[in-house]
Scaffold this motif. Sequence first.
Motif, PDB file in Angstrom:
ATOM      1  N   TYR A   1       0.841  -1.196   0.000  1.00 56.23           N
ATOM      2  CA  TYR A   1       0.000   0.000   0.000  1.00 56.23           C
ATOM      3  C   TYR A   1       0.872   1.240   0.000  1.00 56.23           C
ATOM      4  N   SER A   2       0.325   2.315  -0.498  1.00 55.54           N
ATOM      5  CA  SER A   2       0.888   3.655  -0.333  1.00 55.54           C
ATOM      6  C   SER A   2      -0.248   4.567   0.087  1.00 55.54           C
ATOM      7  N   LEU A   3       0.011   5.411   1.076  1.00 55.35           N
ATOM      8  CA  LEU A   3      -0.973   6.353   1.610  1.00 55.35           C
ATOM      9  C   LEU A   3      -0.662   7.753   1.108  1.00 55.35           C
ATOM     10  N   PHE A   4      -1.695   8.442   0.596  1.00 53.10           N
ATOM     11  CA  PHE A   4      -1.518   9.791   0.070  1.00 53.10           C
ATOM     12  C   PHE A   4      -2.512  10.757   0.718  1.00 53.10           C
ATOM     13  N   TYR A   5      -2.053  11.987   0.894  1.00 49.98           N
ATOM     14  CA  TYR A   5      -2.944  13.069   1.321  1.00 49.98           C
ATOM     15  C   TYR A   5      -2.593  14.307   0.518  1.00 49.98           C
ATOM     16  N   ASN A   6      -3.595  14.872  -0.142  1.00 48.76           N
ATOM     17  CA  ASN A   6      -3.394  16.041  -1.000  1.00 48.76           C
ATOM     18  C   ASN A   6      -2.305  15.800  -2.045  1.00 48.76           C
ATOM     19  N   GLY A   7      -2.228  14.575  -2.534  1.00 54.04           N
ATOM     20  CA  GLY A   7      -1.267  14.260  -3.580  1.00 54.04           C
ATOM     21  C   GLY A   7       0.121  13.893  -3.104  1.00 54.04           C
ATOM     22  N   ASP A   8       0.390  14.030  -1.812  1.00 51.97           N
ATOM     23  CA  ASP A   8       1.707  13.706  -1.263  1.00 51.97           C
ATOM     24  C   ASP A   8       1.706  12.317  -0.645  1.00 51.97           C
ATOM     25  N   GLU A   9       2.741  11.538  -0.920  1.00 48.54           N
ATOM     26  CA  GLU A   9       2.857  10.222  -0.306  1.00 48.54           C
ATOM     27  C   GLU A   9       3.269  10.388   1.147  1.00 48.54           C
ATOM     28  N   ILE A  10       2.475   9.850   2.047  1.00 49.32           N
ATOM     29  CA  ILE A  10       2.708   9.989   3.484  1.00 49.32           C
ATOM     30  C   ILE A  10       3.401   8.748   4.046  1.00 49.32           C
ATOM     31  N   GLN A  11       3.013   7.591   3.573  1.00 49.28           N
ATOM     32  CA  GLN A  11       3.525   6.344   4.132  1.00 49.28           C
ATOM     33  C   GLN A  11       3.383   5.255   3.086  1.00 49.28           C
ATOM     34  N   SER A  12       4.297   4.275   3.120  1.00 54.59           N
ATOM     35  CA  SER A  12       4.222   3.188   2.164  1.00 54.59           C
ATOM     36  C   SER A  12       4.783   1.921   2.776  1.00 54.59           C
ATOM     37  N   SER A  13       4.308   0.777   2.282  1.00 57.89           N
ATOM     38  CA  SER A  13       4.864  -0.492   2.718  1.00 57.89           C
ATOM     39  C   SER A  13       6.197  -0.772   2.044  1.00 57.89           C
ATOM     40  N   ARG A  14       6.596   0.097   1.156  1.00 56.78           N
ATOM     41  CA  ARG A  14       7.929   0.080   0.567  1.00 56.78           C
ATOM     42  C   ARG A  14       8.576   1.434   0.794  1.00 56.78           C
ATOM     43  N   GLU A  15       9.881   1.452   0.878  1.00 54.93           N
ATOM     44  CA  GLU A  15      10.584   2.719   0.927  1.00 54.93           C
ATOM     45  C   GLU A  15      10.358   3.438  -0.383  1.00 54.93           C
ATOM     46  N   SER A  16      10.542   4.760  -0.372  1.00 56.13           N
ATOM     47  CA  SER A  16      10.233   5.544  -1.565  1.00 56.13           C
ATOM     48  C   SER A  16      11.069   5.133  -2.767  1.00 56.13           C
ATOM     49  N   SER A  17      12.260   4.545  -2.515  1.00 60.76           N
ATOM     50  CA  SER A  17      13.128   4.122  -3.614  1.00 60.76           C
ATOM     51  C   SER A  17      12.749   2.757  -4.153  1.00 60.76           C
ATOM     52  N   GLY A  18      11.800   2.088  -3.502  1.00 63.03           N
ATOM     53  CA  GLY A  18      11.408   0.770  -3.940  1.00 63.03           C
ATOM     54  C   GLY A  18      12.210  -0.343  -3.301  1.00 63.03           C
ATOM     55  N   LEU A  19      13.001  -0.018  -2.275  1.00 63.11           N
ATOM     56  CA  LEU A  19      13.834  -1.004  -1.605  1.00 63.11           C
ATOM     57  C   LEU A  19      13.144  -1.538  -0.353  1.00 63.11           C
ATOM     58  N   ALA A  20      13.659  -2.645   0.165  1.00 61.75           N
ATOM     59  CA  ALA A  20      13.207  -3.208   1.443  1.00 61.75           C
ATOM     60  C   ALA A  20      11.697  -3.428   1.471  1.00 61.75           C
ATOM     61  N   ALA A  21      11.225  -4.257   0.561  1.00 63.78           N
ATOM     62  CA  ALA A  21       9.794  -4.538   0.495  1.00 63.78           C
ATOM     63  C   ALA A  21       9.282  -5.109   1.806  1.00 63.78           C
ATOM     64  N   ALA A  22       8.173  -4.610   2.275  1.00 61.79           N
ATOM     65  CA  ALA A  22       7.573  -5.088   3.527  1.00 61.79           C
ATOM     66  C   ALA A  22       6.056  -5.097   3.391  1.00 61.79           C
ATOM     67  N   PRO A  23       5.498  -6.033   2.616  1.00 61.00           N
ATOM     68  CA  PRO A  23       4.036  -6.085   2.489  1.00 61.00           C
ATOM     69  C   PRO A  23       3.394  -6.401   3.825  1.00 61.00           C
ATOM     70  N   ILE A  24       2.142  -6.044   3.977  1.00 62.55           N
ATOM     71  CA  ILE A  24       1.429  -6.311   5.223  1.00 62.55           C
ATOM     72  C   ILE A  24       0.446  -7.451   5.019  1.00 62.55           C
ATOM     73  N   GLY A  25       0.254  -8.239   6.057  1.00 58.11           N
ATOM     74  CA  GLY A  25      -0.683  -9.351   6.007  1.00 58.11           C
ATOM     75  C   GLY A  25      -1.792  -9.149   7.022  1.00 58.11           C
ATOM     76  N   PHE A  26      -3.020  -9.526   6.660  1.00 60.13           N
ATOM     77  CA  PHE A  26      -4.148  -9.388   7.571  1.00 60.13           C
ATOM     78  C   PHE A  26      -5.274 -10.308   7.126  1.00 60.13           C
ATOM     79  N   GLN A  27      -6.267 -10.427   7.981  1.00 63.52           N
ATOM     80  CA  GLN A  27      -7.422 -11.271   7.676  1.00 63.52           C
ATOM     81  C   GLN A  27      -8.511 -10.421   7.047  1.00 63.52           C
ATOM     82  N   PHE A  28      -8.897 -10.766   5.837  1.00 65.94           N
ATOM     83  CA  PHE A  28      -9.927 -10.010   5.137  1.00 65.94           C
ATOM     84  C   PHE A  28     -11.256 -10.133   5.875  1.00 65.94           C
TER      85      PHE A  28
END
Length: 200
Positions: A88-115
Amino acid sequence: ALPLAPAFAEDAAVAEEAAETPGSVPREVTYQVADDLCEKHPTWKQCKKKKTIAKGPAVTMDNGLSYVDLVVGKGNVPKKGDTVTVHYSLFYNGDEIQSSRESSGLAAAPIGFQFGNLEGTGAVIPAINLGITDMKVGGIRKITAPPQLAFGDKGKKPRIPPNATVQFDIQLLTVKRAGTNPISSQGRGSEKGTGAFDLF
């Protein structure tokens, strides 16, 4: 805000697929990417500035969440109780606030949960959980979430104020059916060529 659950281990099938796709994106992009490649991988950093054409109509759900599919997946659709992993990537007013990946695309860290699990241990905020409804593995979806399904009247300091509407880019990586081991075959349902492991 509810905590984001850690991702589950990837199996051999996922590892094999990952080997066939770019593992990182350089911090300084010095080359151009073909338009047809960006249509297939709209979340790569090289494609961020290119206009992404939606692959589906805008949909507004009864709960006030709205979304548009950027990439339509070809894998499994999650059912209530299934274990899923997403980027996921979170945006507010067009700005990326938080992501499950670093902005460079390194260190992938997907999140897991129960749908379908909106409360308790391992739950994520409703916008992410509800936002993957009827989504297929490999799909990428842009979600617009009203405050009550995101950060409510508290916001997310310091960059998201109270009662703010926010956006998420969600990529559904895997679906593991309820009642089965979420670690042993987490990658099943992820198909080659569906966009899994694209970079946000």
